[in-house]
Design a protein around this motif. Structure first.
Motif, short mmCIF file in Angstrom:
data_model
loop_
_atom_site.label_atom_id
_atom_site.label_comp_id
_atom_site.label_asym_id
_atom_site.label_seq_id
_atom_site.Cartn_x
_atom_site.Cartn_y
_atom_site.Cartn_z
N LEU A 1 0.83 -1.20 0.00
CA LEU A 1 0.00 0.00 0.00
C LEU A 1 0.87 1.26 0.00
N GLU A 2 1.93 1.23 0.76
CA GLU A 2 2.86 2.36 0.78
C GLU A 2 3.50 2.56 -0.59
N LEU A 3 3.84 1.47 -1.25
CA LEU A 3 4.41 1.56 -2.60
C LEU A 3 3.40 2.16 -3.58
N VAL A 4 2.18 1.71 -3.52
CA VAL A 4 1.12 2.25 -4.40
C VAL A 4 0.90 3.73 -4.10
N GLU A 5 0.84 4.10 -2.83
CA GLU A 5 0.64 5.50 -2.46
C GLU A 5 1.78 6.37 -2.99
N THR A 6 2.99 5.89 -2.86
CA THR A 6 4.14 6.64 -3.37
C THR A 6 4.05 6.80 -4.88
N TYR B 1 5.93 10.27 3.25
CA TYR B 1 5.42 11.44 3.96
C TYR B 1 6.34 11.80 5.13
N GLN B 2 6.74 10.80 5.89
CA GLN B 2 7.60 11.04 7.05
C GLN B 2 8.94 11.65 6.63
N TRP C 1 -1.98 8.69 4.65
CA TRP C 1 -0.75 9.19 4.00
C TRP C 1 0.32 9.53 5.01
N ARG C 2 -0.10 10.06 6.14
CA ARG C 2 0.88 10.50 7.13
C ARG C 2 1.69 9.34 7.70
N GLN C 3 1.21 8.14 7.50
CA GLN C 3 1.93 6.97 8.01
C GLN C 3 2.98 6.45 7.04
#
Length: 132
Positions: free
Chosen positions: A35-40, A69-70, A63-65
């Motif tokens: 999910l983080e990869l897709v969001e990026t 974003y961090q 997103w903040r997670q």
């Protein structure tokens, strides 16, 4: 995921939704990384969209997670701290001049270039003239 990267924006929206749906059905161990990869990928694919627009388009709200974003948040904090530090140094120059320090002494004390100190003095002198 490759199809998402090469797709036009119109097609990418539907492909991203399908991909997110597939990711959400994977096992918990892989889900957050995928999910983080897709969001990026979405952040880079839709650079002209705000965070809120992307959240609305794809139903993503954490997103903040993401690591992305961090990292951006931390870089921004560091840039702001450095800008404040620099402004504080430049604001200190007139006071040090009043104490009789030379341009070279001020530059050394504030860890600035001599030319930067000179330019700041000139700029502040011009502002002082304009405000009288």
């Amino acid at each position: 995921m490759i199809k998402l990267v090469v797709a036009t924006e119109d097609k990418a929206v539907q492909q991203a939704k399908n991909l997110i749906s597939q990711v959400q059905q994977t096992d918990e161990a892989n889900r957050s990384n995928l999910l983080e990869l897709v969001e990026t990928m979405l952040i880079y694919k839709f650079v002209n969209k705000s965070q809120q627009e992307l959240e609305a388009m794809f139903g993503l709200t954490d997103w903040r997670q993401t690591k992305f974003y961090q990292e951006v948040k931390e870089e921004t904090k560091q840039e702001i701290k450095e800008e404040i530090r620099e402004e504080t140094k430049l604001d200190t120059i007139p006071r040090l001049l009043k104490f009789g320090l030379s341009i070279e002494q001020i530059a050394e004390a504030l860890e600035l270039d001599v030319e930067q100190v000179r330019q700041t003095i000139e700029k502040q002198g011009e502002e002082g003239i304009g405000s009288n």
